[in-house]
Scaffold this active site. Structure first.
Site, PDB file in Angstrom:
ATOM      1  N   ALA A 173      38.963 -71.581 -21.639  1.00  0.00           N
ATOM      2  CA  ALA A 173      38.986 -71.104 -23.023  1.00  0.00           C
ATOM      3  C   ALA A 173      39.700 -72.086 -23.953  1.00  0.00           C
ATOM      4  O   ALA A 173      40.299 -71.670 -24.935  1.00  0.00           O
ATOM      5  CB  ALA A 173      39.631 -69.717 -23.107  1.00  0.00           C
TER       6      ALA A 173
ATOM      7  N   LYS B 166      44.360 -78.725 -31.614  1.00  0.00           N
ATOM      8  CA  LYS B 166      43.741 -77.505 -31.083  1.00  0.00           C
ATOM      9  C   LYS B 166      42.931 -77.924 -29.852  1.00  0.00           C
ATOM     10  O   LYS B 166      42.886 -79.097 -29.507  1.00  0.00           O
ATOM     11  CB  LYS B 166      42.788 -76.899 -32.110  1.00  0.00           C
TER      12      LYS B 166
ATOM     13  N   GLU C 255      35.519 -76.434 -24.375  1.00  0.00           N
ATOM     14  CA  GLU C 255      34.363 -75.538 -24.149  1.00  0.00           C
ATOM     15  C   GLU C 255      33.326 -75.557 -25.261  1.00  0.00           C
ATOM     16  O   GLU C 255      32.129 -75.663 -24.978  1.00  0.00           O
ATOM     17  CB  GLU C 255      34.847 -74.105 -23.932  1.00  0.00           C
TER      18      GLU C 255
ATOM     19  N   ILE D  71      41.705 -80.189 -14.513  1.00  0.00           N
ATOM     20  CA  ILE D  71      40.482 -80.065 -13.712  1.00  0.00           C
ATOM     21  C   ILE D  71      39.550 -81.230 -13.991  1.00  0.00           C
ATOM     22  O   ILE D  71      38.322 -81.130 -13.855  1.00  0.00           O
ATOM     23  CB  ILE D  71      39.770 -78.711 -13.945  1.00  0.00           C
TER      24      ILE D  71
ATOM     25  N   GLY E 215      41.706 -84.375 -18.116  1.00  0.00           N
ATOM     26  CA  GLY E 215      42.768 -85.293 -18.535  1.00  0.00           C
ATOM     27  C   GLY E 215      43.976 -84.611 -19.133  1.00  0.00           C
ATOM     28  O   GLY E 215      44.753 -85.246 -19.839  1.00  0.00           O
TER      29      GLY E 215
END
Lengths: 290, 337
Positions: free
Chosen positions: B86, B288, B292, B45, B48
């Site tokens: 998330a 990880k 967000e 979105i 990347g």
């Protein structure tokens, strides 16, 4: 009727079109206000008289001690004008914080005052310089003091068939402008204020003119505040009095951007800031109205 | 008057929820020209992820990044993915891509071993588009040759499918205890502000953001994510609010002209962005998520800085100029009274 769009190829042509279409005509130049209203479907059907191509309305020059600015001059021309920087910093500073660079490349002085928004950023400096508006019509022209130009929200003293061709004023290097919006670019002013001070050798303010926007149906001169300051030095006690006095000069409302109370507090605080800035006492205080 | 202050906020943020199935699927084929197609449900979105997923696949299969083509964003073509959100794409879709790429690589090496006449592929290495024997590098072939051999001679086109979903682990019903997420992301941000006590304006003059997102798979993307998150956090802390009309109902600022987001002039010129790279053993190559939570500590850091500068504690966001100015007046009144 729908919308019509006619491009004028000279000022006389524009005046002829304005006369022909009368109340149906709407002058368009930068289009930064009208196009927004058109897209929001808040613009009555009209005949656009496009004066964007009229180079003869784009100039900044000095004549007999007056600064004359063509109505089609863009705000970005103002913010790049060394003449204004040196002789009329209030207008220069207003141009610097006007909307954003894209809008400044298109928006014009004539459009900004012609649109007669209470928060128009170029209005307080022109009022503080006690400027005049040159108004042309097919059979002549007249000079209108800018103090009589604004008559209400979105309303001016222009008659059908008339066109603003120039604004002119006696410049003053001891002048300043401060703007407070909700952010630092692309912000509609919540309070904008300009001051022009005639300083005597001893630091007394022989004359002072203060104009403030977004706190009344039109940009207004803060006459009561001016009276407190005139003939005195910009000292703390004097400025305190003027800060109280400006409350009688303004009549702000609560809208989606700010409350009446916020506008009142900020108007008085910014009056202090703009007067001190015009007197060159504490420049670069940072924060609002950089 | 301008008052200066500094504030800090720390956060941890869950990544890879385990409460219910949370899968990402991937599909890879290696063509006989040595290029690969990676087919994933995770949609880029703008952050990347296509680049990042291609990096994982290329690294795992020994291909160059330019040899991996990513197909995504079309549910008719791509396998299922629970969605871009998330912080799960790098962690979950990344794991799916890594698992799938490993399978494709296994098929490729098996084919190469057969072609080279080896008993098994254990000693074969892939690097830069070539397959060779670890102890005899002269014995080599290209990925294109191995893929062609597999397709044309062995009759086994190189295709691999796999998916990843964190081990589902429902929370204990009575106590709500359990392990709702597989891993956590950590960050600290520090904001320096100048509060104009005449207008209530809060100017963020400097912002330092240090994040732990495991191993950074693409440092430029990580930096971009953190910068974007910080700007969003500034909007959350100082500007963005939906104003309801208490009389008529409805929203009074339903456009970007009235709903204020920060502009470039509202963002600190001085932004320091850094990462503490602690590899996460469950993540692909130790990675990880990062996205967000980048905006989470920003507003609290700013609010703490306002408190540090002025003694005013703003308890509902955003800290608009009006809110800050009124709070300053209130504080003055209390101090005088």
């Amino acid at each position: 009727m729908g919308y019509q769009f006619i491009t004028a190829d000279s000022v006389p042509h524009a005046l002829e079109l304005l006369e022909r279409y009368g109340r149906d005509a709407r002058v368009i130049c930068g289009g930064t206000d009208l196009m927004v209203r058109l897209h929001l479907k808040r613009l009555p059907e009209c005949v656009f008289i496009n004066i964007r191509n009229l180079e003869e309305l784009r100039y900044i020059r000095e004549e007999d001690g007056m600064v004359c600015i063509g109505a089609g001059t863009t705000l970005s021309t103002l913010e790049n004008s060394l003449l204004l920087l040196g002789k009329a910093p209030a207008l220069f500073q207003a141009a610097q914080v006007f909307a954003d660079p894209n809008v400044r490349h298109s928006a014009t002085v004539g459009g900004n005052i012609g649109n007669a928004s209470p928060s128009a950023d170029s209005a307080p400096p022109l009022l503080a310089f006690d400027g005049q508006v040159v108004v042309a019509r097919k059979d002549g022209r007249r000079l209108l003091p800018i103090r009589e130009f604004f008559t209400g929200v979105g309303r001016t003293a222009l008659e059908p068939g008339e066109l603003v061709t120039e604004v002119r004023f006696k410049p003053n290097p001891d002048s300043a402008f401060v703007k407070v919006g909700l952010r630092n670019a692309m912000a509609i002013s919540v309070v904008n204020i300009a001051a022009s001070v005639d300083l005597a050798q001893d630091g007394t303010m022989k004359d002072v003119r203060i104009a403030v926007g977004a706190v009344a149906p039109t940009p207004v001169r803060a006459v009561c505040a001016e009276n407190c300051l005139r003939g005195r030095r910009p000292e703390e006690a004097v400025i305190r009095q003027a800060m109280d006095a400006i409350q009688t000069d303004i009549k702000p409302i609560t809208d989606v951007r700010a409350s009446e109370r916020y506008r009142r507090i900020v108007a008085e605080n910014m009056m202090r800031r703009v007067v001190l800035k015009a007197c060159r006492i504490c420049e670069n205080e940072g924060g609002a109205g950089r | 008057m301008i008052k200066k202050g500094t504030g800090m906020a720390c956060m941890f943020y869950p990544n890879g929820s385990t409460g219910k199935a949370n899968p990402a699927g991937a599909f890879i084929k290696i063509n006989h020209d040595g290029t690969a197609v990676l087919n994933i449900g995770a949609t880029d979105i703008g952050q990347g992820s296509n680049t990042c997923m291609a990096q994982i696949a290329a690294q795992e299969m020994g291909l160059k990044l330019s040899q991996v083509r990513v197909v995504t964003g079309d549910t008719e073509l791509t396998p299922y993915d629970a969605g871009t959100g998330a912080c799960r794409v790098t962690y979950i879709a990344g794991n799916a891509v890594q698992k799938t790429a490993r399978k494709a690589k296994r098929l490729l090496l098996d084919a190469a071993a057969r072609k080279m006449g080896l008993i098994h592929s254990g000693q074969l290495v892939i690097e830069e588009g070539e397959i060779f024997l670890r102890y005899w590098p002269a014995k080599r072939m290209t990925i294109a040759e191995a893929a062609t051999y597999s397709e044309r001679i062995l009759g086994q086109p190189i295709i691999a499918v796999d998916s990843y979903s964190p081990a589902t682990m429902p929370l204990e019903e009575e106590s709500g205890q359990g392990m709702p997420f597989e891993v956590s992301i950590y960050a600290t941000q520090i904001a320096e502000v100048e509060v104009d006590t005449d207008t209530g304006e809060v100017k963020v003059t400097k912002l330092v953001a240090v994040h732990d997102c495991g191993k950074m798979l693409n440092p430029m993307l990580v930096e971009g994510q953190i910068e974007g998150g910080v700007v969003t956090g500034i909007g959350y802390g100082l500007y963005e609010q939906i104003i309801e009309d208490p009389v008529e109902g409805g929203i009074r600022n339903p456009s970007l002209a009235t709903y204020q987001i920060p502009t470039s002039l509202d963002v600190p010129e001085d932004m320091v962005i850094d990462c503490v790279e602690i590899p996460e053993e469950k993540g692909p190559y130790g990675a990880k998520g990062v996205s967000e939570p980048t905006c989470n500590p920003t507003a609290p850091a700013i609010i703490n800085a306002i408190y540090n500068a002025t003694g005013v504690r703003i308890r509902d966001l955003p800290a608009t100029r009006e809110k800050v100015l009124f709070a300053l007046r209130e504080l003055e009144r209390k101090e005088e009274g």
